[in-house]
Motif scaffolding. Structure first.
Motif, PDB file in Angstrom:
ATOM      1  N   VAL A   1       0.916  -1.151  -0.126  1.00 60.45           N
ATOM      2  CA  VAL A   1      -0.014   0.020  -0.053  1.00 60.45           C
ATOM      3  C   VAL A   1       0.900   1.352   0.131  1.00 60.45           C
ATOM      4  CG1 VAL A   1      -1.920   1.136   1.150  1.00 60.45           C
ATOM      5  CG2 VAL A   1      -1.794  -1.284   1.264  1.00 60.45           C
ATOM      6  N   GLY A   2       0.797   1.892  -1.111  1.00 61.50           N
ATOM      7  CA  GLY A   2       1.710   3.099  -1.191  1.00 61.50           C
ATOM      8  C   GLY A   2       3.316   2.742  -1.213  1.00 61.50           C
ATOM      9  N   ARG A   3       3.862   3.481  -0.328  1.00 64.91           N
ATOM     10  CA  ARG A   3       5.541   3.285  -0.201  1.00 64.91           C
ATOM     11  C   ARG A   3       5.885   2.814   1.004  1.00 64.91           C
ATOM     12  NH1 ARG A   3       8.065   8.579  -3.426  1.00 64.91           N
ATOM     13  NH2 ARG A   3       7.375   8.114  -5.491  1.00 64.91           N
ATOM     14  N   GLY A   4       4.962   2.759   1.772  1.00 66.43           N
ATOM     15  CA  GLY A   4       5.094   2.407   3.190  1.00 66.43           C
ATOM     16  C   GLY A   4       5.024   0.666   3.311  1.00 66.43           C
ATOM     17  N   PRO A   5       5.294   0.310   4.692  1.00 68.86           N
ATOM     18  CA  PRO A   5       5.493  -1.209   4.873  1.00 68.86           C
ATOM     19  C   PRO A   5       4.071  -1.888   5.061  1.00 68.86           C
ATOM     20  CG  PRO A   5       5.487   0.128   6.910  1.00 68.86           C
ATOM     21  CD  PRO A   5       5.449   1.052   5.947  1.00 68.86           C
ATOM     22  N   ASN A   6       3.021  -1.161   4.761  1.00 70.29           N
ATOM     23  CA  ASN A   6       1.664  -1.679   4.957  1.00 70.29           C
ATOM     24  C   ASN A   6       1.405  -2.693   3.646  1.00 70.29           C
ATOM     25  OD1 ASN A   6       1.439  -0.788   7.365  1.00 70.29           O
ATOM     26  ND2 ASN A   6       0.345   1.162   6.558  1.00 70.29           N
TER      27      ASN A   6
END
Length: 248
Positions: free
Chosen positions: A229-234
């Motif tokens: 999800v996006g550039r994060g770790p999620n």
């Protein structure tokens, strides 16, 4: 509409049709949908059969509402709950209601509350008549709540058993199909929303699985895939019907 986490909920419990052993699990479940701003339980507290509730009410700050049985065989508790529900509705202080009972008499109440824009969560045993279940936005069987409070665990059904349940298979496949994009993949959250619209009583815990993803994986009829999800770790889970993949 308000954020589901911030929903102000009125909790109305029919003591004649609910057990004290579900309360901890019940309140934990309600906390997933909003905050219980009012917690009331209805019954004739002069009778010994409601004695098991008394310590529970004090511990969880649930307000007992006294209703005498004026005529033997008649349930005055239902009428008191319905009147209070309408008073709370007209107060305009709440976003939704939690009705805790297995009694079909509350079917019309649930429908009326939804007609007024309220979200209605029902809680009752698996014997609850279908009309009451269908009248709610979401219905949770209290057998799984007793597990949360320390009861016996629901027997987990195997993948083979799940596949032999045509109603379940159809429900899940239709939900995935309605939420899928052109590639056949659907976000798991959107699939859950689609299921709830079709079957308010659906709960993966009824089959022995804590989460929908575990149930889908066990059936071996769907592909599951994690995506960032996006550039994060999620990461988010996506699901696809294997029949769709085979026909692609």
């Amino acid at each position: 509409m308000s954020d589901p986490i911030n929903l102000k909920l009125a909790v109305l419990i029919d003591a004649d049709n609910a057990q004290a052993s579900i309360v901890e699990g019940l309140l934990a479940e309600i906390a997933k949908y909003g905050t219980a701003h009012a917690k009331r339980i209805y019954g004739d507290w002069t009778l010994p059969n409601l004695g098991s509730w008394k310590d529970t009410l004090l511990r969880h700050s649930i307000q007992p509402m006294q209703q005498f049985r004026y005529t033997k065989g008649k349930n005055a508790t239902d009428g008191a709950m319905m009147i209070d529900a309408m008073d709370l509705l007209y107060s305009r202080n709440f976003d939704g209601f939690c009705i805790v009972s297995s009694d079909s008499d509350f079917t019309r109440l649930a429908s009326r509350l939804r007609e007024s824009g309220m979200t209605v969560y029902g809680f009752g045993e698996q014997k609850t008549p279908e009309p009451f279940v269908a009248a709610c936005d979401k219905f949770v069987y209290t057998e799984v709540l007793r597990e949360d409070a320390g009861g016996d665990a629901t027997t987990r059904k195997s993948g083979k058993e799940l596949k032999r349940d045509p109603k379940l298979v159809t429900l899940l496949r239709n939900a995935v199909d309605s939420a899928a994009d052109d590639t056949g993949w659907a976000g798991l959250g959107m699939v859950g929303t689609a299921i709830a619209k079709r079957s308010p009583e659906f709960d993966s815990r009824n089959y022995g699985y804590a989460k929908l993803s575990g149930l889908l994986k066990a059936m071996q009829l769907f592909d599951l895939e994690e995506r960032p999800v996006g550039r994060g770790p999620n990461k988010a889970l996506y699901v696809r019907d294997q029949k769709t993949a085979a026909g692609a």
